[in-house]
Write an enzyme that holds these catalytic residues in place. Sequence first.
Site, PDB file in Angstrom:
ATOM      1  NE  ARG A   5      -0.111  11.791   4.982  1.00 15.54           N
ATOM      2  CZ  ARG A   5       0.704  10.893   5.489  1.00 15.54           C
ATOM      3  NH1 ARG A   5       0.246   9.953   6.269  1.00 15.54           N
ATOM      4  NH2 ARG A   5       1.979  10.919   5.200  1.00 15.54           N
TER       5      ARG A   5
ATOM      6  CB  SER B 239      -0.951  -0.001   1.192  1.00 12.99           C
ATOM      7  OG  SER B 239      -0.274  -0.375   2.343  1.00 12.99           O
ATOM      8  CG  MET B 240       1.792   5.212  -2.388  1.00 18.33           C
ATOM      9  SD  MET B 240       2.060   5.417  -4.147  1.00 18.33           S
ATOM     10  CE  MET B 240       3.841   5.332  -4.230  1.00 18.33           C
ATOM     11  CB  CYS B 241      -1.240   5.594   2.758  1.00 16.58           C
ATOM     12  SG  CYS B 241      -2.475   6.645   3.515  1.00 16.58           S
ATOM     13  CG  LEU B 242       2.946   9.696  -0.076  1.00 13.18           C
ATOM     14  CD1 LEU B 242       4.421  10.022   0.024  1.00 13.18           C
ATOM     15  CD2 LEU B 242       2.773   8.374  -0.780  1.00 13.18           C
TER      16      LEU B 242
END
Lengths: 153, 410
Positions: free
Chosen positions: A95, A88-91
Amino acid sequence: MSTGAKKRIMREYGECMSDTPPGMKITFDEQNMTEWEILLDGPEQSVYAGGHFKLKLTFPNEYPFKPPVVSFKTKIYHPNVSNDDKGSMCLGLLRPEEWKPPNKVVAVLRLIQTLLIEPNPDDAIEPSIANEYKENRKEFDKTAKDWVKRYAK
Amino acid sequence: MDPAGQHRDMMYCHECHDEWYRDEHGLTCPECGSDFTEIIEEDHDPRDHDDDDDDSMPDLEDHHPQHPLHHHDPFQPADDPEEGDISRLQWRQVGPGRFSVTGTVYRTVSPHGQGRDDGGANALGGFASILNNMIGGAARGQPAPEDAVHRFSYTSSARLAPRDAINPQAHMEPVDEMTNVLVGLMATFGEAPGGPNAQHPHGHPPHANGPGGGQMPFHPILALLNGMRPGNGTMGDFVYSQEGLDRIISQLMEQTQSSNAPGPASQQEIDALVRKPVTTEMLGSEGRADCSICMEEVNIGEEVTELPCHHWFHHPCVAAWLAEHDTCPHCRQGISKHERPSNTADGNTGASGVNNHGQMPGSFAMGDGPANDATLVQENWENSGSSQQDSSSGGIGDRIRRGLFGPPHR
């Protein structure tokens, strides 16, 4: 999912099709339009050059009030991608608290591409990889390239 | 010093340490002929410095008034922390009700606790009372004799307030009450706050604190725990290292993540929003516009809802968003009453001002191709940033920018 949301996803898909960011291919299943499959080429100027990464973009039911969820199906050595089976990529705008409805999928796709060229170690999901990126760039590059060969060909 | 009862000047030679009466031999030393001589005065006796090797007048010592530090021996096992033992003590007020204290106290006491006198004990108590006085002098502690080196290190900082770009920040209790800080300090000195006679709330008798008892001290950690119980602090309120502080900050941020964004706007406020038909001026440069939430095209004459920041949307679209977040989907300005005047955006000049006036939703969606989207996001942020600079933490804008464009140095 509301019809408004479905309509918007359809529109965004049309927009992405007419102007797909280079090095990207979007597959769209009409049966399940809330999950896009994206094939992303590692940008030439990055350590991921030559790799082909499969990503999944999932639209939540609350879209566009909640951000789409990005996950790497192909393993990648990157400070901003979780090193697990989720990838996962969350930035940034991904967000939940930073997402706003006018943001579009195209912006998300561009963010992903930008991050492959220039990772953001200060907002990392993998602190050890971020640390290596900052402290020992050579070693990071080596491992990242090695993973491309192993997983992303 | 006047042998004849009348005052006669006494002379002293710095060269040969000879002494003589001035009226007998004058200013020059009769012994060695040196000019390096001095008149001995009551308050200035040059022999004090030199009488190590001059036993000629040993009795004089006893006639001197006793200096307060006459018997002071800096090398005896004293209980007071030397200045050097208290290092890096910084006490700063970082905001209303928020303090930052950093300090390290090393305290070494020899097992011969009996040797210390009251002066030594009071010095430590004095230090503690200085700290106490800073919060009103309520509690006063006496140090307990201890046979250990105690190190007290405290690091603290203000609590992170949840981001709220629009509304005044709610009052937050600081993470560390001043009293908690003191309690920690006091505990390190071997005493719960309130002094030896204070009744412990948990019914334990205050531990014996007789001078010269030489009792084993509480373990510093136990002392800390013990000291904290009377206060309203818990263990989690204290951090002892940078890592600890980081951990607590991350924890706080995680806990407040959901409350990071402003809460929902009230239904009345949503209903009270201005509704108006779309006019030509509200369209983008291409003469088209759409609602940036559903991305449906909006035609002239169609009714839309305008927020105080002048961004407009379909009413159902923006109502759905506002019911969860009291922010403009574009610029995050709230619609609630205590927001800034809606025309702050007018302070912007040039293109950004125009952008803030209805054109943006249209141009965002249609006027510019996707190629410019990322840039637009940034521009929007800069617009909103300039109109909300002081109330907004700026963190989110920065993070988006960072996410999109890399670290801030760019």
